[in-house]
Enzyme design. Structure first.
Site, PDB file in Angstrom:
ATOM      1  N   SER A  15      91.660 -39.234  41.981  1.00 31.86           N
ATOM      2  CA  SER A  15      91.316 -39.861  43.260  1.00 31.86           C
ATOM      3  C   SER A  15      89.979 -39.332  43.761  1.00 31.86           C
ATOM      4  O   SER A  15      89.424 -38.382  43.216  1.00 31.86           O
ATOM      5  CB  SER A  15      92.405 -39.568  44.312  1.00 31.86           C
ATOM      6  OG  SER A  15      92.488 -38.182  44.573  1.00 31.86           O
ATOM      7  N   ASP A  57      97.558 -28.500  36.567  1.00 28.20           N
ATOM      8  CA  ASP A  57      97.429 -27.646  37.737  1.00 28.20           C
ATOM      9  C   ASP A  57      96.375 -26.619  37.341  1.00 28.20           C
ATOM     10  O   ASP A  57      96.580 -25.860  36.386  1.00 28.20           O
ATOM     11  CB  ASP A  57      98.777 -26.982  38.024  1.00 28.20           C
ATOM     12  CG  ASP A  57      98.726 -25.969  39.155  1.00 28.20           C
ATOM     13  OD1 ASP A  57      97.611 -25.543  39.541  1.00 28.20           O
ATOM     14  OD2 ASP A  57      99.797 -25.568  39.643  1.00 28.20           O
ATOM     15  N   VAL A  58      95.254 -26.588  38.033  1.00 27.37           N
ATOM     16  CA  VAL A  58      94.146 -25.737  37.590  1.00 27.37           C
ATOM     17  C   VAL A  58      94.428 -24.243  37.741  1.00 27.37           C
ATOM     18  O   VAL A  58      93.618 -23.421  37.317  1.00 27.37           O
ATOM     19  CB  VAL A  58      92.818 -26.093  38.295  1.00 27.37           C
ATOM     20  CG1 VAL A  58      92.353 -27.482  37.902  1.00 27.37           C
ATOM     21  CG2 VAL A  58      92.940 -25.939  39.808  1.00 27.37           C
ATOM     22  N   SER A 149      80.778 -27.297  48.255  1.00 28.26           N
ATOM     23  CA  SER A 149      80.828 -27.981  49.549  1.00 28.26           C
ATOM     24  C   SER A 149      79.726 -27.414  50.424  1.00 28.26           C
ATOM     25  O   SER A 149      79.298 -26.267  50.232  1.00 28.26           O
ATOM     26  CB  SER A 149      82.184 -27.745  50.226  1.00 28.26           C
ATOM     27  OG  SER A 149      82.146 -28.124  51.597  1.00 28.26           O
ATOM     28  N   TYR A 162      88.287 -21.637  52.731  1.00 30.28           N
ATOM     29  CA  TYR A 162      87.608 -22.740  52.042  1.00 30.28           C
ATOM     30  C   TYR A 162      86.149 -22.386  51.766  1.00 30.28           C
ATOM     31  O   TYR A 162      85.642 -22.562  50.650  1.00 30.28           O
ATOM     32  CB  TYR A 162      87.701 -24.002  52.888  1.00 30.28           C
ATOM     33  CG  TYR A 162      87.152 -25.241  52.213  1.00 30.28           C
ATOM     34  CD1 TYR A 162      87.807 -25.808  51.126  1.00 30.28           C
ATOM     35  CD2 TYR A 162      85.988 -25.840  52.677  1.00 30.28           C
ATOM     36  CE1 TYR A 162      87.316 -26.946  50.506  1.00 30.28           C
ATOM     37  CE2 TYR A 162      85.482 -26.979  52.064  1.00 30.28           C
ATOM     38  CZ  TYR A 162      86.157 -27.530  50.980  1.00 30.28           C
ATOM     39  OH  TYR A 162      85.650 -28.657  50.366  1.00 30.28           O
ATOM     40  N   LYS A 166      84.328 -21.959  48.081  1.00 31.96           N
ATOM     41  CA  LYS A 166      83.185 -22.783  47.684  1.00 31.96           C
ATOM     42  C   LYS A 166      81.904 -21.953  47.587  1.00 31.96           C
ATOM     43  O   LYS A 166      81.030 -22.233  46.757  1.00 31.96           O
ATOM     44  CB  LYS A 166      83.006 -23.938  48.672  1.00 31.96           C
ATOM     45  CG  LYS A 166      84.172 -24.924  48.680  1.00 31.96           C
ATOM     46  CD  LYS A 166      84.411 -25.529  47.306  1.00 31.96           C
ATOM     47  CE  LYS A 166      85.448 -26.636  47.345  1.00 31.96           C
ATOM     48  NZ  LYS A 166      85.650 -27.281  46.016  1.00 31.96           N
TER      49      LYS A 166
END
Length: 258
Positions: A15, A57-58, A149, A162, A166
């Site tokens: 996705s 699943d990483v 990101s 997060y 990143k």
């Protein structure tokens, strides 16, 4: 670098940005392995683009290796796109002075495990397979694109986990690219801004929310499209002189504190 007739892996490829990247890589002639947890969407996309789906699943090294093995069986593995990731929002401390109200440490570890460690695990395993390729006329054996990101640079309130994850992806870009250069493998990173993906939902309220977010973008004043990120993925894979770089694709946004 020509990827026609070669295989590529896209983690989180069922996705959003990953799916858009998978479609554009397939349009360039690559056989794409969709590595994702969403079997229904992943299998449908794989069928659409003539690729393959592998449940990944990483945080599971064996499942990543299965995706690599699957890709190599289809065609020589020349590209990896790491698009799998999750978000989490929570302030570092609570408002009541209670340690139990502080940021959930297990949540922090989970975000790091998926976004940073999972990315590196996929890099090391895919690059190992790429190192066995016969080099092309430029001495290349493959290319990797990681997804970071703008939060790596402009982390907002509540984005400690997060942004850390990143930021780690950005931070390892140069050293890993230097490591892989001996094998003729390039590695670059993309730092997306506000991108219109299913995470924002659907319907009038969702559209109004996205339109409001878009006003924070320098220009154009809208959310980015997954296809716009995917075109950068293809550029970084195919442009033989792009290496060890982090590229912001964000419409010029600089995120405010909140």
């Amino acid at each position: 670098m020509d990827i026609s007739g070669k295989s590529a892996i896209v983690t989180g490829g069922a996705s959003g940005i990953g799916a858009a990247a998978a479609r554009q890589l397939a349009a360039r002639g690559a056989v794409v392995v969709i590595a994702d947890l969403n079997a229904e969407a992943g299998e449908a996309l794989a069928k659409e683009i003539g690729g393959a789906f592998v449940t990944v699943d990483v945080t599971n090294t064996e499942q990543i290796q299965t995706a690599v093995n699957t890709a190599v069986e289809l065609a020589p593995l020349w590209a990896l796109v790491n698009s799998a990731g999750i978000g989490w929002a929570q302030r570092t401390i609570g408002r009541d002075g209670n340690p139990d109200s502080a940021h959930n440490l297990d949540a922090f570890k989970k975000v790091i495990s998926i976004n940073l460690i999972g990315t590196f695990d996929a890099v090391r395993l895919a690059a190992t397979a790429m190192s066995l390729n016969e080099p092309n006329e430029s001495g290349e054996r493959g290319a990797i694109v990681n997804m970071a990101s703008v939060a790596a640079f402009d982390g907002q309130i509540g984005q400690a986990s997060y942004s850390a994850s990143k930021g780690g992806v950005v931070g390892m870009t140069l050293p890993v690219a230097r490591d892989l250069s001996a094998a003729g493998i390039r590695l670059n990173t993309i730092a997306p801004g506000l991108i219109d993906t299913p995470i924002y939902g659907e319907g009038p309220e969702s559209e109004a929310f996205k339109a409001n977010l878009g006003q924070n973008v320098l220009f154009p004043k809208r959310l980015g499209q997954a296809s716009e990120l995917a075109s950068m993925v293809v550029e970084l894979v195919t442009n033989s002189y792009m290496n060890a770089e982090t590229v912001r694709v964000d419409g010029g946004i600089r995120m405010p504190p909140k």
